[in-house]
Design a protein around this motif. Structure first.
Motif, PDB file in Angstrom:
ATOM      1  N   THR A  22       0.831  -1.216   0.000  1.00  0.00           N
ATOM      2  CA  THR A  22       0.000   0.000   0.000  1.00  0.00           C
ATOM      3  C   THR A  22       0.865   1.266   0.000  1.00  0.00           C
ATOM      4  O   THR A  22       0.430   2.309  -0.483  1.00  0.00           O
ATOM      5  CB  THR A  22      -0.903   0.031   1.251  1.00  0.00           C
ATOM      6  OG1 THR A  22      -0.082  -0.237   2.403  1.00  0.00           O
ATOM      7  CG2 THR A  22      -1.987  -1.008   1.168  1.00  0.00           C
ATOM      8  N   THR A  23       2.082   1.153   0.513  1.00  0.00           N
ATOM      9  CA  THR A  23       2.980   2.308   0.562  1.00  0.00           C
ATOM     10  C   THR A  23       3.384   2.781  -0.839  1.00  0.00           C
ATOM     11  O   THR A  23       3.906   3.877  -0.995  1.00  0.00           O
ATOM     12  CB  THR A  23       4.249   1.949   1.374  1.00  0.00           C
ATOM     13  OG1 THR A  23       4.716   0.672   0.918  1.00  0.00           O
ATOM     14  CG2 THR A  23       3.961   1.864   2.857  1.00  0.00           C
ATOM     15  N   LEU A  37       2.206   4.289  -8.014  1.00  0.00           N
ATOM     16  CA  LEU A  37       1.805   3.354  -9.068  1.00  0.00           C
ATOM     17  C   LEU A  37       0.594   3.814  -9.871  1.00  0.00           C
ATOM     18  O   LEU A  37       0.271   3.195 -10.892  1.00  0.00           O
ATOM     19  CB  LEU A  37       1.532   1.972  -8.462  1.00  0.00           C
ATOM     20  CG  LEU A  37       2.806   1.156  -8.212  1.00  0.00           C
ATOM     21  CD1 LEU A  37       2.503  -0.058  -7.351  1.00  0.00           C
ATOM     22  CD2 LEU A  37       3.431   0.714  -9.538  1.00  0.00           C
ATOM     23  N   ALA A  38      -0.067   4.891  -9.440  1.00  0.00           N
ATOM     24  CA  ALA A  38      -1.275   5.336 -10.150  1.00  0.00           C
ATOM     25  C   ALA A  38      -1.019   5.552 -11.647  1.00  0.00           C
ATOM     26  O   ALA A  38      -1.807   5.066 -12.481  1.00  0.00           O
ATOM     27  CB  ALA A  38      -1.846   6.586  -9.494  1.00  0.00           C
ATOM     28  N   PRO A  39       0.072   6.230 -12.049  1.00  0.00           N
ATOM     29  CA  PRO A  39       0.290   6.414 -13.500  1.00  0.00           C
ATOM     30  C   PRO A  39       0.436   5.083 -14.243  1.00  0.00           C
ATOM     31  O   PRO A  39      -0.068   4.932 -15.356  1.00  0.00           O
ATOM     32  CB  PRO A  39       1.593   7.227 -13.572  1.00  0.00           C
ATOM     33  CG  PRO A  39       1.724   7.871 -12.228  1.00  0.00           C
ATOM     34  CD  PRO A  39       1.090   6.937 -11.247  1.00  0.00           C
ATOM     35  N   ALA A  40       1.092   4.104 -13.625  1.00  0.00           N
ATOM     36  CA  ALA A  40       1.264   2.781 -14.265  1.00  0.00           C
ATOM     37  C   ALA A  40      -0.085   2.089 -14.419  1.00  0.00           C
ATOM     38  O   ALA A  40      -0.379   1.478 -15.454  1.00  0.00           O
ATOM     39  CB  ALA A  40       2.218   1.919 -13.441  1.00  0.00           C
ATOM     40  N   ILE A  41      -0.926   2.206 -13.393  1.00  0.00           N
ATOM     41  CA  ILE A  41      -2.256   1.578 -13.454  1.00  0.00           C
ATOM     42  C   ILE A  41      -3.056   2.195 -14.604  1.00  0.00           C
ATOM     43  O   ILE A  41      -3.675   1.489 -15.412  1.00  0.00           O
ATOM     44  CB  ILE A  41      -2.992   1.752 -12.103  1.00  0.00           C
ATOM     45  CG1 ILE A  41      -2.273   0.939 -11.011  1.00  0.00           C
ATOM     46  CG2 ILE A  41      -4.454   1.345 -12.210  1.00  0.00           C
ATOM     47  CD1 ILE A  41      -2.759   1.210  -9.592  1.00  0.00           C
ATOM     48  N   ILE A  42      -3.002   3.516 -14.703  1.00  0.00           N
ATOM     49  CA  ILE A  42      -3.768   4.210 -15.751  1.00  0.00           C
ATOM     50  C   ILE A  42      -3.250   3.798 -17.133  1.00  0.00           C
ATOM     51  O   ILE A  42      -4.036   3.519 -18.047  1.00  0.00           O
ATOM     52  CB  ILE A  42      -3.687   5.742 -15.540  1.00  0.00           C
ATOM     53  CG1 ILE A  42      -4.402   6.106 -14.230  1.00  0.00           C
ATOM     54  CG2 ILE A  42      -4.287   6.507 -16.717  1.00  0.00           C
ATOM     55  CD1 ILE A  42      -4.119   7.512 -13.721  1.00  0.00           C
ATOM     56  N   GLN A  43      -1.921   3.689 -17.255  1.00  0.00           N
ATOM     57  CA  GLN A  43      -1.328   3.328 -18.544  1.00  0.00           C
ATOM     58  C   GLN A  43      -1.716   1.911 -18.993  1.00  0.00           C
ATOM     59  O   GLN A  43      -1.936   1.665 -20.169  1.00  0.00           O
ATOM     60  CB  GLN A  43       0.194   3.400 -18.435  1.00  0.00           C
ATOM     61  CG  GLN A  43       0.767   4.414 -19.376  1.00  0.00           C
ATOM     62  CD  GLN A  43       2.218   4.701 -19.087  1.00  0.00           C
ATOM     63  OE1 GLN A  43       2.772   4.302 -18.067  1.00  0.00           O
ATOM     64  NE2 GLN A  43       2.831   5.420 -20.001  1.00  0.00           N
ATOM     65  N   ARG A  89      12.334  -1.964   4.005  1.00  0.00           N
ATOM     66  CA  ARG A  89      11.316  -1.283   3.195  1.00  0.00           C
ATOM     67  C   ARG A  89      10.334  -0.603   4.151  1.00  0.00           C
ATOM     68  O   ARG A  89      10.198  -1.029   5.303  1.00  0.00           O
ATOM     69  CB  ARG A  89      10.564  -2.318   2.331  1.00  0.00           C
ATOM     70  CG  ARG A  89      11.471  -3.026   1.332  1.00  0.00           C
ATOM     71  CD  ARG A  89      10.655  -3.886   0.366  1.00  0.00           C
ATOM     72  NE  ARG A  89      10.062  -5.043   1.003  1.00  0.00           N
ATOM     73  CZ  ARG A  89      10.434  -6.315   0.750  1.00  0.00           C
ATOM     74  NH1 ARG A  89      11.388  -6.581  -0.129  1.00  0.00           N
ATOM     75  NH2 ARG A  89       9.834  -7.320   1.354  1.00  0.00           N
ATOM     76  N   PRO A  90       9.612   0.439   3.665  1.00  0.00           N
ATOM     77  CA  PRO A  90       8.640   1.095   4.560  1.00  0.00           C
ATOM     78  C   PRO A  90       7.567   0.113   5.027  1.00  0.00           C
ATOM     79  O   PRO A  90       7.129  -0.747   4.250  1.00  0.00           O
ATOM     80  CB  PRO A  90       8.023   2.186   3.682  1.00  0.00           C
ATOM     81  CG  PRO A  90       8.710   2.143   2.364  1.00  0.00           C
ATOM     82  CD  PRO A  90       9.670   0.997   2.331  1.00  0.00           C
ATOM     83  N   LEU A  91       7.149   0.236   6.275  1.00  0.00           N
ATOM     84  CA  LEU A  91       6.098  -0.630   6.811  1.00  0.00           C
ATOM     85  C   LEU A  91       4.722  -0.058   6.439  1.00  0.00           C
ATOM     86  O   LEU A  91       4.563   1.154   6.334  1.00  0.00           O
ATOM     87  CB  LEU A  91       6.211  -0.730   8.333  1.00  0.00           C
ATOM     88  CG  LEU A  91       7.580  -1.123   8.900  1.00  0.00           C
ATOM     89  CD1 LEU A  91       7.503  -1.240  10.425  1.00  0.00           C
ATOM     90  CD2 LEU A  91       8.079  -2.434   8.295  1.00  0.00           C
ATOM     91  N   ALA A 112      -1.899   2.123   6.393  1.00  0.00           N
ATOM     92  CA  ALA A 112      -3.053   1.277   6.049  1.00  0.00           C
ATOM     93  C   ALA A 112      -3.516   0.424   7.224  1.00  0.00           C
ATOM     94  O   ALA A 112      -4.718   0.254   7.450  1.00  0.00           O
ATOM     95  CB  ALA A 112      -2.678   0.370   4.872  1.00  0.00           C
ATOM     96  N   ILE A 113      -2.556  -0.095   7.992  1.00  0.00           N
ATOM     97  CA  ILE A 113      -2.912  -1.101   9.003  1.00  0.00           C
ATOM     98  C   ILE A 113      -3.138  -0.484  10.385  1.00  0.00           C
ATOM     99  O   ILE A 113      -3.884  -1.039  11.193  1.00  0.00           O
ATOM    100  CB  ILE A 113      -1.858  -2.243   8.999  1.00  0.00           C
ATOM    101  CG1 ILE A 113      -1.902  -2.959   7.630  1.00  0.00           C
ATOM    102  CG2 ILE A 113      -2.076  -3.243  10.135  1.00  0.00           C
ATOM    103  CD1 ILE A 113      -0.905  -4.072   7.425  1.00  0.00           C
TER     104      ILE A 113
END
Ligand SMILES: NC(=O)C1=CN([C@@H]2O[C@H](COP(=O)(O)OP(=O)(O)OC[C@H]3O[C@@H](n4cnc5c(N)ncnc54)[C@H](OP(=O)(O)O)[C@@H]3O)[C@@H](O)[C@H]2O)C=CC1
Ligand SMILES: CC(C)(CO)C(=O)C(=O)O
Length: 318
Positions: A85-86, A91-97, A278-280, A284-285
């Motif tokens: 989730t971090t 990742l939004a641009p990759a999802i849109i692409q 990596r970031p925890l 989200a949790i």
């Protein structure tokens, strides 16, 4: 009853433990699956994806339709997001692409309302769904995934271009159907928000305590003090959910506690993040459920103490 669904094009955004596991299982079932990778791109493009499945044994997908850039992916009807989730905002641009015009984006992630922060970055034409994975799986090396137990994915609708409840449920059923075709148990969830609270009854105690105490599930379930801590934290999550209007099924925390006693020894994914610096997934949790409960007038002091300890650890870890 046999599920009969047309085979859509599927994109995996973030091919780690979860993305690799479900993507490989869907590809084995005959779906056209395309995998977006980052650090493990070369390894997977050269040697494929390998899964040590708890009941099916070693499985290999080679060649893999692997990509290091979403710009090279074909338009996908379903996008399964398997990143932490971090990484969602990045990742939004990759999802849109990678999305076909009316694609369904399914977040295979833990945490409360993780869809909200991504929703505002996506066009209205995309459907956004949440998937709760009940599974024990981790990356054992580049392109190598170890599956220890379980595997179900429960799917719920978050938001998108259709408002009609029945139309939304049809999309959810279509998503659950994909997993069922791949031999994975999957149920449609009428209330995603409530289901996310339910999953937190497990993740809030075990994810955090694994990092704080440096212990996997077996020692946590063996020691009297850690057992008491787990139960007290579970009870607080149930209390927080109730304050937010979500009654858990009776005995739900006890059920998860007993399920964990029967599970093989397991390090939650948050511990792997800690280990690899990596970031925890704290927002989200922990942050979101704590804030939601507080807004409903409910303080959760044990969860708050765990969260503050984890925040300290996370800041010093990278
Ligand atoms: N593991 C488990 O058993 C369970 C996990 N979950 C949840 O599932 C979600 C995923 O967890 P998990 O699979 O364990 O995590 P992993 O760390 O194994 O996988 C995350 C993947 O996302 C990739 N990624 C991140 N950012 C990008 C990017 N910008 N471009 C391409 N790839 C990217 C990472 O690549 P890179 O290698 O470069 O970092 C990595 O391959 C989490 O929300 C977790 O809480 C839920 C239930 C069980
Ligand atoms: C271990 C399990 C099955 C708990 O529900 C899980 O899904 C997780 O690690 O998030």
């Amino acid at each position: 009853m046999t599920d009969t669904v047309a085979k859509p094009t599927i994109g995996i955004i973030g091919t780690g433990a979860i993305g690799g596991f479900y993507g490989l299982m869907l590809a084995r079932a005959g779906f056209d699956v395309h995998f977006l990778l980052r650090s493990e791109f070369s390894a997977v493009a050269e040697r494929g994806l390998h899964l040590d499945h708890a009941s099916l044994g070693p499985l290999t997908l080679n060649p893999v339709q692997a990509y290091s850039s979403a710009a090279d992916m074909p338009p996908c009807d379903w996008l399964l997001v398997g990143a932490k989730t971090t990484s969602n905002a990045d990742l939004a641009p990759a999802i849109i692409q990678a999305a076909a015009p009316d694609a369904k984006v399914l977040l295979l992630q833990n945490g409360l309302d993780v869809e909200d922060s991504l929703r505002v970055l996506l066009p209205d034409s995309l459907h956004l769904l949440g998937g709760l994975c009940l599974i024990c799986v981790h990356r054992a090396g580049p392109g190598v995934i170890t599956h220890q137990a379980l595997g179900a994915v429960n799917v719920g609708y978050h938001s998108g271009p259709v408002a009609d409840e029945q139309a939304r449920m049809n999309i959810v059923e279509e998503g659950a159907g994909l997993f069922r075709v791949a031999g994975i148990d999957s149920q449609a969830m009428p209330n995603l928000h409530q289901a996310r609270w339910q999953k937190l009854v497990w993740n809030i105690p075990y994810n955090g305590l694994s990092v704080l105490l440096g212990a996997s599930t077996t020692p946590l379930m063996t020691d009297t003090d850690s057992r008491a801590l787990v139960q007290a934290l579970m009870a607080e999550v149930v209390q927080g959910a109730k304050a937010c209007g979500h009654d858990m099924p009776p005995g739900y925390a006890d059920y998860l506690f007993m399920m964990t006693e029967k599970m093989p020894d397991y390090w939650p994914s948050m511990y792997h993040d800690f280990l690899h610096k990596r970031p925890l997934e704290l927002d989200a949790i922990y942050t979101r459920p704590l804030a939601a409960a507080k807004a409903a007038g409910c303080e959760l002091p044990r969860i708050e103490a765990l969260y503050r300890s984890l925040s300290f650890i996370d800041r010093r870890n990278h």
